[in-house]
Design a protein around this motif. Structure first.
Motif, mmCIF file in Angstrom:
data_model
loop_
_atom_site.group_PDB
_atom_site.id
_atom_site.type_symbol
_atom_site.label_atom_id
_atom_site.label_comp_id
_atom_site.label_asym_id
_atom_site.label_seq_id
_atom_site.Cartn_x
_atom_site.Cartn_y
_atom_site.Cartn_z
ATOM 1 N N THR A 1 22.613 -5.633 -25.158
ATOM 2 C CA THR A 1 22.947 -4.751 -26.274
ATOM 3 C C THR A 1 23.358 -5.548 -27.505
ATOM 4 O OG1 THR A 1 25.200 -4.566 -25.455
ATOM 5 C CG2 THR A 1 23.649 -2.857 -24.766
ATOM 6 N N SER A 2 23.593 -6.820 -27.310
ATOM 7 C CA SER A 2 23.950 -7.709 -28.399
ATOM 8 C C SER A 2 23.315 -9.067 -28.138
ATOM 9 C CB SER A 2 25.470 -7.847 -28.500
ATOM 10 O OG SER A 2 25.817 -8.659 -29.598
ATOM 11 N N ALA B 1 18.387 -0.623 -24.397
ATOM 12 C CA ALA B 1 18.371 -1.733 -23.449
ATOM 13 C C ALA B 1 18.375 -1.201 -22.030
ATOM 14 C CB ALA B 1 19.577 -2.643 -23.667
ATOM 15 N N GLY C 1 15.642 -5.602 -24.171
ATOM 16 C CA GLY C 1 16.193 -4.695 -25.165
ATOM 17 C C GLY C 1 15.260 -4.534 -26.339
ATOM 18 N N THR D 1 20.223 2.465 -18.389
ATOM 19 C CA THR D 1 19.761 2.365 -19.774
ATOM 20 C C THR D 1 20.896 2.628 -20.761
ATOM 21 O OG1 THR D 1 19.040 4.674 -19.656
ATOM 22 C CG2 THR D 1 17.387 2.978 -19.204
ATOM 23 N N TYR D 2 20.771 2.036 -21.922
ATOM 24 C CA TYR D 2 21.772 2.150 -22.971
ATOM 25 C C TYR D 2 21.033 2.411 -24.281
ATOM 26 C CZ TYR D 2 24.614 -0.159 -19.443
ATOM 27 O OH TYR D 2 25.257 -0.472 -18.280
ATOM 28 N N TYR D 3 21.640 3.231 -25.128
ATOM 29 C CA TYR D 3 20.977 3.596 -26.374
ATOM 30 C C TYR D 3 21.950 3.644 -27.541
ATOM 31 C CZ TYR D 3 17.239 5.200 -23.290
ATOM 32 O OH TYR D 3 16.246 5.252 -22.340
ATOM 33 N N LEU D 4 21.403 3.342 -28.700
ATOM 34 C CA LEU D 4 22.109 3.617 -29.945
ATOM 35 C C LEU D 4 22.326 5.127 -30.005
ATOM 36 C CD1 LEU D 4 22.917 2.566 -32.861
ATOM 37 C CD2 LEU D 4 20.560 3.150 -33.509
ATOM 38 N N HIS E 1 19.446 -2.458 -18.052
ATOM 39 C CA HIS E 1 20.093 -3.445 -17.188
ATOM 40 C C HIS E 1 19.054 -4.040 -16.266
ATOM 41 C CE1 HIS E 1 22.784 -5.221 -14.241
ATOM 42 N NE2 HIS E 1 23.768 -5.072 -15.115
ATOM 43 N N PHE F 1 20.916 -2.884 -32.621
ATOM 44 C CA PHE F 1 20.521 -2.547 -31.254
ATOM 45 C C PHE F 1 19.968 -1.124 -31.215
ATOM 46 C CE2 PHE F 1 20.672 -1.857 -26.820
ATOM 47 C CZ PHE F 1 21.320 -0.645 -26.611
#
Length: 123
Positions: free
Chosen positions: A105-106, A49, A34, A57-60, A51, A46
């Motif tokens: 993410t955290s 990130a 991340g 994918t993950y985003y703010l 997986h 954050f």
């Protein structure tokens, strides 16, 4: 575990930067990676990130559509491509790795941090 972040710098608003985070000796395919950032006077937040298993994918929300996280497992390196940079993106950016969560993410107590790299966006 050593994470080596690089690629920060000074850029004008609307410009682009690509951050890199190398993890020598670490197998990224089994690590959740991340990116986080911390602006002066603010808490670390954050940013993006990936997986560790399926690459989701993950985003703010603020960076969605502008930033892209990707990885090159052969090089044990994760990237953060930042486009259309805004003044509000100015911060120290940190890469992080964690084997205890599916997506980072955290932060957890098992999170490893790289040395931050400064990103400054000017008007």
């Amino acid at each position: 575990v050593q994470l080596q972040a690089s690629g920060g710098g000074l850029v004008q608003a609307g410009g682009s930067l690509r951050l890199s985070c190398a993890a020598p000796g670490r197998t990224l395919s089994t690590s959740s990676m991340g990116w986080f950032r911390q602006a002066p006077g603010e808490e670390r937040e954050f940013v993006a990130a990936m997986h560790w298993n399926d690459g989701t994918t993950y985003y703010l929300d603020f960076v969605k559509g502008r930033f892209t996280i990707s990885s090159d497992n052969a090089k044990n390196t994760v990237y953060l491509q930042m486009n259309s940079l805004k003044l509000e993106d100015t911060a120290v950016y940190y890469c992080a790795a964690d084997n205890s969560v599916g997506v980072l993410t955290s932060p957890t107590r098992n999170t490893y941090w790289g040395r931050g790299t400064q990103v400054t966006v000017s008007s």
